[in-house]
Design an enzyme around this catalytic site. Structure first.
Site, PDB file in Angstrom:
ATOM      1  N   HIS A   1       0.846  -1.204  -0.172  1.00  0.00           N
ATOM      2  CA  HIS A   1      -0.097  -0.008  -0.170  1.00  0.00           C
ATOM      3  C   HIS A   1       1.040   1.080  -0.152  1.00  0.00           C
ATOM      4  O   HIS A   1       2.115   1.228   0.146  1.00  0.00           O
ATOM      5  CB  HIS A   1      -0.721  -0.028   1.241  1.00  0.00           C
ATOM      6  CG  HIS A   1      -0.367   0.083   2.684  1.00  0.00           C
ATOM      7  ND1 HIS A   1      -0.064  -0.975   3.482  1.00  0.00           N
ATOM      8  CD2 HIS A   1       0.426   0.990   3.139  1.00  0.00           C
ATOM      9  CE1 HIS A   1       0.584  -0.590   4.505  1.00  0.00           C
ATOM     10  NE2 HIS A   1       0.717   0.651   4.297  1.00  0.00           N
TER      11      HIS A   1
HETATM   12  P1  TYD Z   1      -2.242  -4.156   7.411  1.00  0.00           P
HETATM   13  O1  TYD Z   1      -2.689  -2.867   6.920  1.00  0.00           O
HETATM   14  O2  TYD Z   1      -2.630  -5.216   6.798  1.00  0.00           O
HETATM   15  O3  TYD Z   1      -0.672  -4.246   7.555  1.00  0.00           O
HETATM   16  P2  TYD Z   1       0.262  -4.132   6.449  1.00  0.00           P
HETATM   17  O4  TYD Z   1      -0.602  -3.523   5.283  1.00  0.00           O
HETATM   18  O5  TYD Z   1       1.427  -3.069   7.217  1.00  0.00           O
HETATM   19  O6  TYD Z   1       0.980  -5.332   6.287  1.00  0.00           O
HETATM   20  O7  TYD Z   1      -2.960  -4.163   9.046  1.00  0.00           O
HETATM   21  C1  TYD Z   1      -3.225  -5.341   9.798  1.00  0.00           C
HETATM   22  C2  TYD Z   1      -4.292  -5.251  10.594  1.00  0.00           C
HETATM   23  O8  TYD Z   1      -3.965  -4.319  11.758  1.00  0.00           O
HETATM   24  C3  TYD Z   1      -5.452  -4.676   9.976  1.00  0.00           C
HETATM   25  O9  TYD Z   1      -6.521  -5.317  10.372  1.00  0.00           O
HETATM   26  C4  TYD Z   1      -5.433  -3.254  10.257  1.00  0.00           C
HETATM   27  C5  TYD Z   1      -5.082  -3.341  11.636  1.00  0.00           C
HETATM   28  N1  TYD Z   1      -4.075  -2.069  12.116  1.00  0.00           N
HETATM   29  C6  TYD Z   1      -4.485  -1.163  13.046  1.00  0.00           C
HETATM   30  O10 TYD Z   1      -5.578  -1.512  13.541  1.00  0.00           O
HETATM   31  N2  TYD Z   1      -3.878  -0.049  13.453  1.00  0.00           N
HETATM   32  C7  TYD Z   1      -2.586   0.216  12.743  1.00  0.00           C
HETATM   33  O11 TYD Z   1      -1.965   1.283  13.074  1.00  0.00           O
HETATM   34  C8  TYD Z   1      -2.350  -0.585  11.581  1.00  0.00           C
HETATM   35  C9  TYD Z   1      -1.153  -0.157  10.862  1.00  0.00           C
HETATM   36  C10 TYD Z   1      -2.975  -1.862  11.549  1.00  0.00           C
END
Ligand code: TYD
Length: 132
Positions: A49
């Site tokens: 992303h």
């Molecule tokens: P995700 O966005 O999939 O992580 P990445 O793209 O960095 O691999 O996030 C994983 C899960 O955690 C998703 O359900 C959203 C949650 N999340 C939060 O609640 N707060 C946050 O600050 C972040 C980064 C993720």
């Protein structure tokens, strides 16, 4: 694409090392959120992303991992393997994290709270967004 890596000051003595990071002094934004990833499975690639506004500093405080940054024109891979180095990721950069060592802890300092509306999770949408 310019890659900005900060080398934080280590306050080391015979007890070990200590690193302190202050907003407005050691990094270019105010910290509103801290999160970290650990126990990342072998072969896992995550991220995929970009953010519209969010700025971040990535620090692999234990172990190592790689970060791929893409500004829509070129891609660069940065190895994070030092607890006193931080990779600055500005807004409008596509990022993927991979090659996590089993013991890797990836700490992220972020300029804002979690807001799904700030995410661009589709690569083609990211390219379109850059053209706007
Ligand atoms: P995700 O966005 O999939 O992580 P990445 O793209 O960095 O691999 O996030 C994983 C899960 O955690 C998703 O359900 C959203 C949650 N999340 C939060 O609640 N707060 C946050 O600050 C972040 C980064 C993720």
């Amino acid at each position: 694409m310019n890659i900005t890596k900060y080398t934080f000051q280590k306050h080391g003595d015979d007890r070990g090392q200590l690193v302190a990071i202050e907003e407005g002094k050691d990094i270019p934004f105010d910290i509103k959120r801290v999160y970290y990833m650990y126990d990342t499975g072998k072969g896992v690639r995550r991220g995929f992303h970009a953010h519209k506004k969010l700025e971040q500093i990535l620090i692999c405080v234990h172990g190592n991992c790689k970060i791929m940054l893409d500004d829509g024109h070129e891609q660069k891979v940065v190895l994070l393997d030092s607890p006193y180095e931080g990779l600055y990721v500005p807004n409008s950069i596509w990022r993927e994290m991979f090659d996590f060592s089993a013991d890797a802890v990836l700490l992220v300092l972020a300029s804002d709270i979690y807001q799904e509306s700030d995410y661009i999770r589709d690569y083609q949408e990211f390219i379109k967004y850059l053209g706007k």
